[in-house]
Design a protein around this motif. Structure first.
Motif, PDB file in Angstrom:
ATOM      1  N   PRO A 305       0.803  -1.233   0.000  1.00 36.12           N
ATOM      2  CA  PRO A 305       0.000   0.000   0.000  1.00 36.12           C
ATOM      3  C   PRO A 305       0.830   1.274   0.000  1.00 36.12           C
ATOM      4  CG  PRO A 305      -0.060  -1.056   2.159  1.00 36.12           C
ATOM      5  CD  PRO A 305       0.560  -2.033   1.219  1.00 36.12           C
ATOM      6  N   TYR A 306       2.088   1.174   0.391  1.00 33.34           N
ATOM      7  CA  TYR A 306       2.924   2.385   0.399  1.00 33.34           C
ATOM      8  C   TYR A 306       3.164   2.909  -1.009  1.00 33.34           C
ATOM      9  CZ  TYR A 306       3.741   1.638   5.362  1.00 33.34           C
ATOM     10  OH  TYR A 306       3.560   1.489   6.719  1.00 33.34           O
ATOM     11  N   ARG A 307       2.971   2.062  -2.040  1.00 30.86           N
ATOM     12  CA  ARG A 307       3.087   2.567  -3.412  1.00 30.86           C
ATOM     13  C   ARG A 307       2.033   3.646  -3.666  1.00 30.86           C
ATOM     14  NH1 ARG A 307       3.849  -3.033  -4.512  1.00 30.86           N
ATOM     15  NH2 ARG A 307       1.705  -3.252  -5.251  1.00 30.86           N
ATOM     16  N   THR A 308       0.831   3.438  -3.144  1.00 28.30           N
ATOM     17  CA  THR A 308      -0.238   4.430  -3.305  1.00 28.30           C
ATOM     18  C   THR A 308      -0.063   5.601  -2.345  1.00 28.30           C
ATOM     19  OG1 THR A 308      -1.814   2.754  -4.045  1.00 28.30           O
ATOM     20  CG2 THR A 308      -2.721   4.804  -3.159  1.00 28.30           C
ATOM     21  N   LEU A 309       0.288   5.295  -1.095  1.00 25.66           N
ATOM     22  CA  LEU A 309       0.402   6.343  -0.088  1.00 25.66           C
ATOM     23  C   LEU A 309       1.517   7.327  -0.407  1.00 25.66           C
ATOM     24  CD1 LEU A 309      -0.087   4.149   3.100  1.00 25.66           C
ATOM     25  CD2 LEU A 309      -1.735   5.724   2.077  1.00 25.66           C
ATOM     26  N   ALA A 310       2.583   6.840  -1.046  1.00 19.86           N
ATOM     27  CA  ALA A 310       3.709   7.722  -1.367  1.00 19.86           C
ATOM     28  C   ALA A 310       3.328   8.781  -2.391  1.00 19.86           C
ATOM     29  CB  ALA A 310       4.894   6.903  -1.883  1.00 19.86           C
ATOM     30  N   ALA A 311       2.225   8.561  -3.122  1.00 20.24           N
ATOM     31  CA  ALA A 311       1.791   9.536  -4.126  1.00 20.24           C
ATOM     32  C   ALA A 311       1.026  10.701  -3.511  1.00 20.24           C
ATOM     33  CB  ALA A 311       0.926   8.853  -5.177  1.00 20.24           C
ATOM     34  N   LEU A 312       0.653  10.580  -2.224  1.00 19.39           N
ATOM     35  CA  LEU A 312      -0.069  11.660  -1.566  1.00 19.39           C
ATOM     36  C   LEU A 312       0.861  12.839  -1.307  1.00 19.39           C
ATOM     37  CD1 LEU A 312      -2.092   9.592   1.075  1.00 19.39           C
ATOM     38  CD2 LEU A 312      -2.916  10.505  -1.111  1.00 19.39           C
ATOM     39  N   SER A 314       3.136  15.459   0.447  1.00 15.95           N
ATOM     40  CA  SER A 314       3.881  15.349   1.697  1.00 15.95           C
ATOM     41  C   SER A 314       3.211  16.187   2.789  1.00 15.95           C
ATOM     42  CB  SER A 314       5.318  15.829   1.496  1.00 15.95           C
ATOM     43  OG  SER A 314       6.046  15.747   2.693  1.00 15.95           O
ATOM     44  N   GLY A 315       3.013  15.573   3.958  1.00 12.48           N
ATOM     45  CA  GLY A 315       2.423  16.287   5.084  1.00 12.48           C
ATOM     46  C   GLY A 315       0.916  16.352   5.078  1.00 12.48           C
ATOM     47  N   ALA A 316       0.284  15.776   4.053  1.00  8.65           N
ATOM     48  CA  ALA A 316      -1.180  15.810   3.997  1.00  8.65           C
ATOM     49  C   ALA A 316      -1.764  14.897   5.075  1.00  8.65           C
ATOM     50  CB  ALA A 316      -1.661  15.375   2.620  1.00  8.65           C
ATOM     51  N   VAL A 317      -2.663  15.438   5.898  1.00 12.46           N
ATOM     52  CA  VAL A 317      -3.309  14.672   6.966  1.00 12.46           C
ATOM     53  C   VAL A 317      -4.812  14.939   6.912  1.00 12.46           C
ATOM     54  CG1 VAL A 317      -3.463  14.266   9.446  1.00 12.46           C
ATOM     55  CG2 VAL A 317      -1.251  14.845   8.426  1.00 12.46           C
ATOM     56  N   VAL A 321      -8.431  12.690  11.332  1.00 16.35           N
ATOM     57  CA  VAL A 321      -7.410  11.886  12.000  1.00 16.35           C
ATOM     58  C   VAL A 321      -6.363  12.763  12.686  1.00 16.35           C
ATOM     59  CG1 VAL A 321      -5.715  10.031  11.644  1.00 16.35           C
ATOM     60  CG2 VAL A 321      -7.791  10.100  10.265  1.00 16.35           C
ATOM     61  N   ARG A 322      -6.301  14.054  12.350  1.00 14.29           N
ATOM     62  CA  ARG A 322      -5.260  14.930  12.876  1.00 14.29           C
ATOM     63  C   ARG A 322      -5.161  14.902  14.402  1.00 14.29           C
ATOM     64  NH1 ARG A 322      -6.392  19.157  10.159  1.00 14.29           N
ATOM     65  NH2 ARG A 322      -4.854  18.843   8.508  1.00 14.29           N
ATOM     66  N   LEU A 383     -10.122   4.838   5.814  1.00 12.92           N
ATOM     67  CA  LEU A 383      -9.594   6.188   5.966  1.00 12.92           C
ATOM     68  C   LEU A 383      -8.580   6.251   7.101  1.00 12.92           C
ATOM     69  CD1 LEU A 383      -9.528   9.249   5.534  1.00 12.92           C
ATOM     70  CD2 LEU A 383     -11.574   9.421   6.971  1.00 12.92           C
ATOM     71  N   LEU A 384      -8.935   5.686   8.243  1.00 15.19           N
ATOM     72  CA  LEU A 384      -8.034   5.723   9.392  1.00 15.19           C
ATOM     73  C   LEU A 384      -6.741   4.965   9.112  1.00 15.19           C
ATOM     74  CD1 LEU A 384      -7.444   6.492  12.301  1.00 15.19           C
ATOM     75  CD2 LEU A 384      -8.737   4.463  13.043  1.00 15.19           C
ATOM     76  N   HIS A 385      -6.866   3.795   8.511  1.00 14.73           N
ATOM     77  CA  HIS A 385      -5.681   2.975   8.230  1.00 14.73           C
ATOM     78  C   HIS A 385      -4.737   3.706   7.272  1.00 14.73           C
ATOM     79  CE1 HIS A 385      -4.401  -1.544   7.928  1.00 14.73           C
ATOM     80  NE2 HIS A 385      -3.537  -0.804   8.587  1.00 14.73           N
ATOM     81  N   MET A 386      -5.274   4.268   6.205  1.00  8.92           N
ATOM     82  CA  MET A 386      -4.459   5.008   5.243  1.00  8.92           C
ATOM     83  C   MET A 386      -3.790   6.213   5.895  1.00  8.92           C
ATOM     84  SD  MET A 386      -6.767   4.991   1.782  1.00  8.92           S
ATOM     85  CE  MET A 386      -5.605   6.072   0.951  1.00  8.92           C
ATOM     86  N   ALA A 387      -4.555   6.925   6.743  1.00 11.55           N
ATOM     87  CA  ALA A 387      -3.995   8.117   7.369  1.00 11.55           C
ATOM     88  C   ALA A 387      -2.854   7.760   8.318  1.00 11.55           C
ATOM     89  CB  ALA A 387      -5.092   8.868   8.122  1.00 11.55           C
ATOM     90  N   LEU A 388      -2.998   6.680   9.065  1.00 12.80           N
ATOM     91  CA  LEU A 388      -1.939   6.266   9.987  1.00 12.80           C
ATOM     92  C   LEU A 388      -0.687   5.820   9.235  1.00 12.80           C
ATOM     93  CD1 LEU A 388      -4.096   4.309  12.596  1.00 12.80           C
ATOM     94  CD2 LEU A 388      -2.910   6.480  12.964  1.00 12.80           C
TER      95      LEU A 388
END
Length: 395
Positions: A305-312, A314-317, A321-322, A383-388
């Motif tokens: 999943p980090y392949r997708t998350l790395a495209a977000l 930087s610093g987006a929260v 979840v903040r 949503l929570l899992h991706m944000a963490l």
């Protein structure tokens, strides 16, 4: 060029009647002459290790450098020292060019080394120095071009950097390569943004290396090293993985930081796709830092999943979840992440966290109150899992 070094080492061996070895100025083996002596002292521990591992230890380097070999302009005679693993006296011929030492030719000391023979051998050492200097300049040119290509925006700037790198690499430019990213990178104790890249010779298969300062690596606030590594084929990334491991291990003064991790891109042929490969290498390095089970070297194809998350960005929260990501709630955040990693299985999560199941339920209820998310809802869980996980990438 490696064949040129071997021929010159053999020439020194013939001139002085003893097997010679050639190391660069960081004491990494380049070439060595064969020997047929039955004297065990010819292969003392220092010479044996140098040939078998293709480098010397920092302790051996320091011991030899105390005799002034880095400043010498002529042969240096070094006595035996059993405690240092040197059973026989050595003769060191500095390979200099332009007033700088680029390597060392080593032989066992012999009474038969006449001044005329030594002068002739020093002439050969000077030719070796000129070759090493030219190789160093070519490596620096390739490194600058690689840095320009990886940091340029699409358009003429990137096109120009690509052509500059193509010229520096020559025929190798169209071969299959992978990119390696090491985060963070440093050079020696306390080094900062001015850290240097090692020379290509120090990393097997490396065609170019460069250090990029914080902010030039897709918004990552860390200095990093990029290494372009030649592959034998697009289906065998092992040389790039091996090069990444060598860079993390470090040797001498140019090395990765102790907490560094490395990422390896998918293989590419030609230079056009290198910016995309760099994104993959950076993402894999960030994933290795975020998830220890992936490291110390992570390949792009294995980070899930980090392949997708790395495209977000930087610093987006996500706003929901903040609050959970505040330092005061670190325990709750870890509890939620482990629970979601365990696919919502309370028993597994409690066991992983080493807490009672009721404690787990209590913490999860606090997570729901903080975030406003319902952990019985699949989309809220996602949503929570991706944000963490995304937050880990930013650490």
């Amino acid at each position: 060029m490696r064949g040129d070094y071997q021929e010159l080492v053999d020439e020194v061996s013939a001139l002085l009647g003893a097997p010679a070895t050639l190391e660069d100025r960081d004491f990494r083996l380049i070439a060595f002459g064969a020997h047929d002596s039955e004297d065990d002292a010819v292969m003392d521990p220092v010479r044996t290790r140098s040939i078998l591992t293709r480098r010397s230890t920092a302790e051996v380097r320091a011991w030899f450098e105390r005799f002034g070999i880095a400043r010498a302009t002529g042969p240096v005679h070094i006595p035996a020292e059993a405690d240092a693993g040197v059973f026989r006296p050595r003769l060191c011929l500095p390979a200099r060019h332009g007033g700088v030492v680029h390597g060392y030719v080593w032989l066992l000391e012999s009474a038969g080394h006449t001044p005329a023979h030594l002068a002739a051998a020093m002439d050969v050492a000077a030719r070796i120095g000129a070759l090493l200097a030219a190789e160093s300049r070519a490596g620096a040119d390739a490194g600058r071009a690689l840095a320009a290509l990886l940091t340029a925006r699409p358009g003429r700037g990137r096109d120009g950097a690509r052509e500059e790198l193509r010229a520096a690499l020559g025929p190798d430019a169209e071969e299959v390569h992978a990119l390696v990213c090491v985060l963070p990178w440093r050079s020696g104790e306390g080094a900062g943004d001015g850290a240097e890249a090692p020379g290509p010779r120090t990393v097997p298969g490396a065609a170019a290396l460069c250090v990029l300062p914080p902010g030039d690596i897709e918004g990552v606030p860390l200095p990093g090293l990029a290494a372009l590594v030649r592959l034998r084929s697009a289906s065998v990334p092992a040389p790039a993985v091996s090069a990444a491991g060598r860079l993390l291990e470090g040797n001498g003064t140019r090395q990765a930081a102790p907490d560094a991790r490395a990422g390896v891109s998918a293989p590419r042929q030609g230079l056009d796709a290198l910016p995309g490969a760099w994104h993959e290498a950076v993402a894999a390095a960030r994933a290795a830092r975020a998830q220890p089970r992936l490291g110390p070297v992570a390949e792009w194809g294995a980070i899930g999943p980090y392949r997708t998350l790395a495209a977000l960005p930087s610093g987006a929260v996500d706003p929901a979840v903040r609050p959970l990501l505040e330092a005061a709630h670190a325990e709750l955040a870890r509890t939620a992440e482990v629970f979601l990693d365990c696919a919502g299985q309370a028993g597994r999560a409690a066991g992983e966290l080493r807490i009672h199941r009721q404690t787990l339920y209590y913490r999860l209820s606090r997570v729901e109150r903080l975030t406003g998310l319902d952990l019985d809802d699949g989309e809220d869980r996602l949503l929570l899992h991706m944000a963490l996980k995304a937050a880990r990438l930013g650490d």
